[in-house]
Design an enzyme around this catalytic site. Sequence first.
Site, short mmCIF file in Angstrom:
data_model
loop_
_atom_site.label_atom_id
_atom_site.label_comp_id
_atom_site.label_asym_id
_atom_site.label_seq_id
_atom_site.Cartn_x
_atom_site.Cartn_y
_atom_site.Cartn_z
N ARG A 170 0.80 -1.21 -0.04
CA ARG A 170 -0.04 -0.21 -0.09
C ARG A 170 0.84 1.17 0.15
O ARG A 170 1.52 1.62 1.01
CB ARG A 170 -0.82 0.03 1.15
CG ARG A 170 -1.84 1.33 1.22
CD ARG A 170 -3.04 1.16 2.15
NE ARG A 170 -2.69 1.18 3.57
CZ ARG A 170 -3.54 1.23 4.63
NH1 ARG A 170 -4.86 1.44 4.02
NH2 ARG A 170 -3.22 1.13 5.86
N ASP A 454 -4.34 3.77 14.23
CA ASP A 454 -3.31 4.25 13.21
C ASP A 454 -3.54 5.54 12.83
O ASP A 454 -4.56 6.31 13.37
CB ASP A 454 -3.43 3.31 11.97
CG ASP A 454 -4.66 3.13 11.19
OD1 ASP A 454 -5.47 3.76 11.49
OD2 ASP A 454 -4.69 2.40 10.27
#
Length: 543
Positions: A170, A454
């Site tokens: 990613r 996150d």
Amino acid sequence: MSTITTPSAVEATRPEGLAQAEEILSAEALDFVAELHRRFDARRLELLAQRTEKRREAAERGRLDFLESTRSIREDESWSVPEAPPALRDRRVEITGPAMPAKMAINALNSGAKVWLADLEDASSPTWLNQVGGILNLRDAAHGTLAFTSPEGKQYRLREDEPSAVVVARPRGLHLPEHNVRIDGAPASASLVDFGLHFFHTAAALSEKDRGPYYYLPKLESHLEAKLWNEVFTYAEERLGIAHGTVRATVLIETIPAAFEMEEILYELREHASGLNAGRWDYLFSIIKTFRDAGERFQLADRSTVTMTAPLMRAYTDLLVRTCHRRGAVAMGGMAAFIPNRREPEVTAAAFESVRQDKTREARDGFDGSWVAHPDLVEICREVFDGVLGERPHQIDRTREDVEVTADQLLDVASAGEVRTEKELHLNLYVAFRYVAVWLSGNGAVAINNLMEDAATAEISRSQVWQQIHNGVVYRDTGNTATRELVEEAIAAQSETIRRELGGIEELAAHIEPAIELVTRLVLDEEYQDFLTLPAYEFMEAR
């Protein structure tokens, strides 16, 4: 730090503490990144400008809708994405985590998961050491040579008794810059740097093994952005002699604008499309961000009370499964935030049960696989999907013809609940302060109160506080109104908590005050900042 310069006017910082950095930042690799930048960056910037205008219009109208201009794509039953390559057909359990350090990368690859989402984005703090080191680890993983020896002498190597997880990398989102790579004097696009370096160093090795390269695309807001990525993939394949369609991309539907363009996103990716993912935390953040100044009906409830069974979230996930399976793509479930704590058996048992319930709902709804953030949760996710899929690699044949989702259902924020409490105000500030302090220290995935936080959850936390001030929310538990003065009092209280908890931790102590300063500014400023990570990155670079 010293600088690497190529004949084609590319300048790259040489990260300290990484002996093999110049293998990744070779002149050939940097020149490839420069080709991507010069060919595609102007269009990237145009699309980012379009985001701003589209958000303004959505807030003024208090509405988004399915596009009339692309109705023909949605109504055309004749098109589908190509069948997934063998390595990507079974994705029943995916583990997520940063690509740096090497120990974590090896543990993810050896976890027993079908796929490892190798994260160069939200679960990683974008220090230059992390970004280049992450690419180095992914290069070595692609060649089967990734290994690590701890200071205590413990060795970590890729297991040989069974295949390691398939890597789906990613890159960072289109909105982020990378100041450590300058092309023609300007900062490069972080997304093109991440993709370009990874593709350059892994594409040949992975394609020879029929294992990629594969990507997760974060934070897209339109099918035009998917079209740009498709052009990037096509050019990169042709430039390096990789067969067209070798790259496969799974798009995270983690913004509310993208939820209205799911079919168009798959269509624009064409031969490179693999599937869509329900990125739930960023999705909630995007709802707040998009409609932050559109009135109280878009005021989200306390984050801890918004579940995936809320009608708002059911509409989103059901539409994603329906869209994917209608077009032959995989539908990937999102992250269960609970993580086990081996020192606290009761906490671990509760985490296991929460994850089991979450994955059971996804599997029954038609998802083809889902995410976990910890190796201890791989077996639970696999067991749940084994029970639904059996020997089948997926359930794409379950087309969910029963699903009909309207724009009003996707925008029904009130259906997620209306509980807003001063207690959660304090929790939001605590999470944002603590996360940003750790992020500035170089770590992007942080366990807080047995939840894996996150960048997305930090974004929700600080955005909720900003929105509550601007809507004058009345807190249910105290009856107090979310004024600037009340929030300043909460900031003072949580600042002291963070100083007390983190002040004695050597690697974090220097980052406490900058984190408090940054989050305070973000929640109290009159102007809303679209991404916490933009000023945080500038803050990191300035230090």
